[in-house]
Structures are given as C-alpha cells and as structure tokens.
Design a protein around this motif. Structure first.
Motif, PDB file in Angstrom:
ATOM      1  N   VAL A  94       0.844  -1.201   0.000  1.00 37.85           N
ATOM      2  CA  VAL A  94       0.000   0.000   0.000  1.00 37.85           C
ATOM      3  C   VAL A  94       0.876   1.246   0.000  1.00 37.85           C
ATOM      4  O   VAL A  94       0.634   2.204  -0.747  1.00 37.85           O
ATOM      5  CB  VAL A  94      -0.934   0.007   1.232  1.00 37.85           C
ATOM      6  N   MET A  95       1.915   1.225   0.841  1.00 39.35           N
ATOM      7  CA  MET A  95       2.806   2.369   0.937  1.00 39.35           C
ATOM      8  C   MET A  95       3.521   2.629  -0.395  1.00 39.35           C
ATOM      9  O   MET A  95       3.665   3.768  -0.830  1.00 39.35           O
ATOM     10  CB  MET A  95       3.859   2.144   2.029  1.00 39.35           C
ATOM     11  N   ARG A  96       3.953   1.551  -1.047  1.00 43.15           N
ATOM     12  CA  ARG A  96       4.665   1.698  -2.324  1.00 43.15           C
ATOM     13  C   ARG A  96       3.747   2.284  -3.396  1.00 43.15           C
ATOM     14  O   ARG A  96       4.127   3.191  -4.137  1.00 43.15           O
ATOM     15  CB  ARG A  96       5.190   0.348  -2.791  1.00 43.15           C
ATOM     16  N   ASN A  97       2.527   1.748  -3.472  1.00 43.18           N
ATOM     17  CA  ASN A  97       1.585   2.201  -4.512  1.00 43.18           C
ATOM     18  C   ASN A  97       1.137   3.631  -4.290  1.00 43.18           C
ATOM     19  O   ASN A  97       0.885   4.368  -5.244  1.00 43.18           O
ATOM     20  CB  ASN A  97       0.367   1.274  -4.565  1.00 43.18           C
ATOM     21  N   ALA A  98       1.026   4.020  -3.031  1.00 46.80           N
ATOM     22  CA  ALA A  98       0.495   5.351  -2.718  1.00 46.80           C
ATOM     23  C   ALA A  98       1.597   6.394  -2.541  1.00 46.80           C
ATOM     24  O   ALA A  98       1.296   7.558  -2.291  1.00 46.80           O
ATOM     25  CB  ALA A  98      -0.349   5.286  -1.447  1.00 46.80           C
ATOM     26  N   ASP A  99       2.868   5.966  -2.644  1.00 40.15           N
ATOM     27  CA  ASP A  99       3.982   6.874  -2.370  1.00 40.15           C
ATOM     28  C   ASP A  99       3.765   7.516  -0.995  1.00 40.15           C
ATOM     29  O   ASP A  99       3.784   8.731  -0.832  1.00 40.15           O
ATOM     30  CB  ASP A  99       4.077   7.951  -3.466  1.00 40.15           C
ATOM     31  N   GLY A 100       3.558   6.626   0.004  1.00 39.18           N
ATOM     32  CA  GLY A 100       3.107   7.095   1.308  1.00 39.18           C
ATOM     33  C   GLY A 100       4.230   7.460   2.262  1.00 39.18           C
ATOM     34  O   GLY A 100       5.420   7.316   1.975  1.00 39.18           O
ATOM     35  N   ALA A 101       3.800   7.941   3.439  1.00 38.47           N
ATOM     36  CA  ALA A 101       4.711   8.299   4.524  1.00 38.47           C
ATOM     37  C   ALA A 101       4.309   7.521   5.767  1.00 38.47           C
ATOM     38  O   ALA A 101       3.136   7.205   5.967  1.00 38.47           O
ATOM     39  CB  ALA A 101       4.667   9.798   4.798  1.00 38.47           C
ATOM     40  N   TRP A 102       5.308   7.211   6.598  1.00 36.87           N
ATOM     41  CA  TRP A 102       5.071   6.467   7.842  1.00 36.87           C
ATOM     42  C   TRP A 102       5.658   7.285   8.981  1.00 36.87           C
ATOM     43  O   TRP A 102       6.846   7.585   9.004  1.00 36.87           O
ATOM     44  CB  TRP A 102       5.738   5.097   7.754  1.00 36.87           C
ATOM     45  N   VAL A 103       4.815   7.638   9.947  1.00 40.05           N
ATOM     46  CA  VAL A 103       5.222   8.430  11.111  1.00 40.05           C
ATOM     47  C   VAL A 103       5.363   7.489  12.296  1.00 40.05           C
ATOM     48  O   VAL A 103       4.452   6.712  12.607  1.00 40.05           O
ATOM     49  CB  VAL A 103       4.166   9.514  11.424  1.00 40.05           C
ATOM     50  N   GLY A 104       6.516   7.515  12.985  1.00 35.89           N
ATOM     51  CA  GLY A 104       6.699   6.645  14.143  1.00 35.89           C
ATOM     52  C   GLY A 104       8.011   6.904  14.848  1.00 35.89           C
ATOM     53  O   GLY A 104       8.864   7.673  14.393  1.00 35.89           O
ATOM     54  N   TRP A 105       8.176   6.228  15.974  1.00 34.87           N
ATOM     55  CA  TRP A 105       9.382   6.322  16.791  1.00 34.87           C
ATOM     56  C   TRP A 105      10.409   5.316  16.276  1.00 34.87           C
ATOM     57  O   TRP A 105      10.040   4.227  15.813  1.00 34.87           O
ATOM     58  CB  TRP A 105       8.997   6.029  18.241  1.00 34.87           C
ATOM     59  N   VAL A 106      11.699   5.640  16.373  1.00 32.72           N
ATOM     60  CA  VAL A 106      12.752   4.754  15.855  1.00 32.72           C
ATOM     61  C   VAL A 106      13.082   3.621  16.814  1.00 32.72           C
ATOM     62  O   VAL A 106      13.828   2.703  16.454  1.00 32.72           O
ATOM     63  CB  VAL A 106      14.044   5.537  15.535  1.00 32.72           C
ATOM     64  N   GLY A 107      12.544   3.648  18.052  1.00 30.50           N
ATOM     65  CA  GLY A 107      12.781   2.547  18.984  1.00 30.50           C
ATOM     66  C   GLY A 107      13.890   2.787  19.971  1.00 30.50           C
ATOM     67  O   GLY A 107      14.124   1.959  20.852  1.00 30.50           O
ATOM     68  N   GLN A 108      14.601   3.919  19.858  1.00 32.69           N
ATOM     69  CA  GLN A 108      15.653   4.275  20.809  1.00 32.69           C
ATOM     70  C   GLN A 108      15.388   5.688  21.324  1.00 32.69           C
ATOM     71  O   GLN A 108      15.043   6.575  20.536  1.00 32.69           O
ATOM     72  CB  GLN A 108      17.027   4.215  20.146  1.00 32.69           C
TER      73      GLN A 108
END
Length: 473
Positions: free
Chosen positions: A41-55
C-alpha cells in the motif's frame, strides 16, 4: 518536503537500527505482520510512515527507506518511561486484557500520553497532503484521531485497534475513559479484531457519551453543531500466508525441521508454544497442564517433549520481570522432576528467532498450543496453519484469542480449565492422521482465503467510502 496522500501513524517505524560487524549503523526492515500488510500500500500510494525509531533521545531527520518516506518522532527516555512503559503498557495493556494483571492509574503517565500523542498527531498533520488518508495504528495512539481532526478537518482518518477492547465494566474504571473514547471517535473508521470488541466500544460510547450507535455507524457531534458518522466494526487481521507456505516447502526448512526433532531426541510427539513473554499468553497454564500430565503418567518424557519459545518483551516493566522469574522457576521444577540423561521435558528458549527457524519449528511440532488468556487475534495460530503444507499437526486454541472466531476446526479450550486443557492435549496427541488432515485442510482454507492483504484492502475500502465526503445533518 513533498506531502503524502497516504500516511500511516504507528508507535514504531517499520525499520530497526542495525549495527553491522564493522560498527556501522544501518536500517533494516522490521519483522511483523503490520509492516508486511502495509508495504504494498505504501509503495503504490507513495506514502509516509510516522513513528518512533525505537531508541530514546535520537534526533533523526525524515528519510527514505525502500520506497517509503519515514518521519521519525523523537521520544526522550522520560517519554519512553511514562508514555510507553507507563500508560501504554502498565495502564492500557492490562486494563484492555481483562485485568489479568492490575492496571496502574497515574496522572503523570496520562499527561505524558497526551503530550506524546500530540507530537505524533502534529508530525502526521505536517506530512499529510490536502485531503490525504491517514491510518493510525493501535492503543499507544488512541488520542491521535481526534487531535488530527481538530487540526486537519480535511483528512480522512482511520484507526485500527490491534488488541482487545474491554467490556464496559472494565473500561469504565479508566479515569480518562471519556477522553479516550472521544480520541478514537476522531476517526471515520475505527477497526477492531472481533465483533465483540466493536460491540464493547459502541456500548462504552452509548454509556459514557450518550451518542447514538447503530450498525450503520455512530453519530458524532461536531464543534459547530452539525454531526458526522463514524463506523466501528471488526476487521480481523491475518498473515502473509503465501510467504509461510513458500518457506515450508523449501528443502532447507524441511531439513531443519528434521534436525530439530533429532536434537530433541526424536520424541514421538513435540508440543510447541510460541509467544512474546507476556502474562496474557497463558504460558504458565500450558506448563502446568503439561507438568501434571507427566506427574499423572499419562505421557512419558521420552515420548513427548514441550518446546516453549518466549521472545523477550518489555523487560523493564515490573510485571514482566516477575513473569519471567515465575516461568523459569516452573520450567526448572518440571525438568528437575522429569528429565532423563537423554530427554528434556521442556526446552525453554527465551529469545527471538528468524522466520525460517520458526517455520521449521512449526513443521517439527505435532501440536501447537495457543492458550492465551486474552488476545486480540494471535497470529502464531495462523502462522502454524499456513506452514502445515503437509496437512498434518493439531492446533489447540484458546477461545479467548480472536483467532478462535475464524479457526473453528481447532481444538478449542478454556485455558483456565487445567483439566480440560490436559484432556485437549491428550486428544491432540492421539488424533488419527485422517482427522488431523480433515481439520488442517479446513483451517488452511480459512487462512488462505483471508490474508493480511485482504485485511488492509477491506479496511481501506471502508475508509474510502468516507474519503472526500462531508456529511452533516
């Protein structure tokens, strides 16, 4: 920076920080069903993902990874302690899992939860194009939908709740229950794992907020006196079944399954449990049942070995530290009582393994024990079924896991009923090959007919119905 038409907001980014042998820091794709589901879905929509890097305390600028624009949200060590370990995992998690462990209610944690949710919402609002679709994930971010709606009313907002939503009598104990409900109702579509969870949510909305709830949707008042409709319903999540089937058919994985059996002394039967180390998973219950079967003489250690994989989880939260001690004590007692020089009763593995090794374990195991006391879905049950390309093996499945709604051909159990669990294990061990095949074919049909791609498509289709619509009354 170019704005995105499709934005995912989750506690974690879909990548992990990896330190190479030469000490160089790189990024690698995180394992997990959500990342797999949303990747196309992200690839087809040229999307963005907002989140924490885990550190904690890492300041990282937005960057591209494997065709997706990643927007890191910075969390300090205090944020992690108060928002994540505190409110998310010591208040919400135990409360929403039927108070198996007692939730703690801290105003300081709640304030941190609000503050961090605002940070995620602001980051998502900044990266979203006009009229974009934003999909918020899970219990750490329950306030984000309403915050987004207030700052960006042009957005179409979805929210998916991966864990159970509790019955009203439990949910009503939360001091900030109204704020959480209003936070979730900022979304146009609120998705749950089970029909019962969606019903619990609607009941809480009626009791607390007095909003009208119907099968067609919930009537939510806007600030200007108009109303809009929000949809709350079940969208059971699944797995990338084809990837498990492909691994299960590979010669290397099949050879590894044979090796695993040999390393365990070639017992007649292998029982398997695979879980995060969590008090909701019922690990102690299945160990008690197995230990009693050995005590009763109904099984012998030479014939039946139990392998328990328990991957580390939330190792700084007190309840998890205590749980690990209790499980390791139980393993030591059972092994001390029943081990021989050549056979171990319980092979306990407190570590995570790559997918190839897990599929080999699934192929080696005659019986899969999923004894969750409460679980939103439990994808391990589906992974085991998808991996059994030989149509053999038996799934023993808790009725309190969301997967039990779909996997009706499993042996269903109440994990609190130790006597019933013991009988179910014996039934699984003694099940004829013909019955195993009949049940497994039925289970596999269900898992193959409803994959993780179907889950994301179904949810986004429901969200599309709201896209660009201004509904007022």
């Amino acid at each position: 920076m170019e704005k995105a038409e499709f934005v995912v907001v989750a506690n974690r980014l879909p990548v992990d920080h990896i330190t190479g042998a030469d000490g160089e820091q790189t990024w690698g794709r995180s394992p997990g069903g959500l990342v797999t589901a949303l990747d196309p879905v992200m690839r087809n929509a040229d999307g963005a993902w907002v989140g924490w890097v885990g550190q904690p305390d890492l300041d990282i600028e937005p960057f591209e990874f494997d065709g997706t624009h990643l927007v890191p949200v910075r969390l300090s060590a205090e944020d992690v302690e108060l928002y994540y370990e505190g409110f998310s995992n010591d208040t919400i998690w135990p409360l929403y899992h039927d108070v198996i462990a007692a939730p703690r209610y801290s105003r300081v944690w709640w304030e941190a939860y609000q503050r961090v949710n605002r940070r995620f919402a602001d980051a998502a609002a900044a990266v979203s194009a006009e009229n974009a679709i934003v999909w918020v994930q899970d219990y750490q971010l329950q306030l984000v939908p309403q915050m987004l709606r207030q700052s960006r009313p042009d957005l179409t907002i979805g929210y998916f709740h991966h864990i159970p939503f509790p019955a009203y009598g439990l949910f009503s104990q939360l001091p900030w229950r109204r704020q959480v409900l209003q936070g979730l109702l900022g979304a146009d579509v609120i998705g749950f794992q089970r029909v019962a969870d969606a019903g619990n949510f609607a009941r809480a909305v009626r009791r607390q907020l007095r909003y009208e709830t119907k099968a067609s949707g919930i009537t939510v008042p806007n600030d200007d006196g108009t109303t809009r409709r929000a949809l709350a319903r079940a969208f059971p999540i699944s797995i990338d079944a084809s990837s498990y089937m492909q691994l299960a058919r590979s010669e290397q994985v099949q050879a590894r399954a044979v090796q695993i059996r040999e390393s365990l002394g070639n017992p007649a039967y292998i029982l398997l449990g695979v879980d995060r180390l969590d008090y909701t998973k019922g690990i102690q219950h299945r160990m008690k049942a197995y230990g009693e079967l050995l005590d009763d003489g109904r099984i012998q250690v030479e014939d039946v070995t139990f392998v328990q994989v328990a991957s580390p989880s939330r190792e700084r939260v007190a309840a998890y530290i205590q749980l690990r001690d209790e499980i390791e004590l139980a393993v030591g007692r059972i092994n001390g009582d029943h081990d021989t020089m050549h056979h171990t009763a319980i092979r306990y593995l407190h570590q995570a393994y790559p997918r190839e090794e897990m599929v080999a374990l699934y192929l080696a195991a005659d019986v899969m024990l999923v004894t969750a006391l409460r679980d939103g879905m439990n994808l391990v049950a589906k992974e085991y079924v998808a991996s059994r390309v030989d149509n053999r093996g038996v799934l023993v499945l808790s009725e309190f896991a969301g997967a039990s709604d779909e996997l009706g051909s499993a042996i269903r159990i109440n994990p609190h009923d130790i006597g019933g669990l013991k009988d179910a294990i014996m039934r699984a061990i003694e099940m004829p090959a013909a019955e195993q095949g009949r049940r497994m074919r039925s289970l596999r049909r269900r898992v193959l007919e409803h994959t993780v791609e179907d889950w994301s498509r179904d949810f986004l289709q429901a969200l599309d119905a709201f896209h660009g619509r201004e509904e007022t009354q």
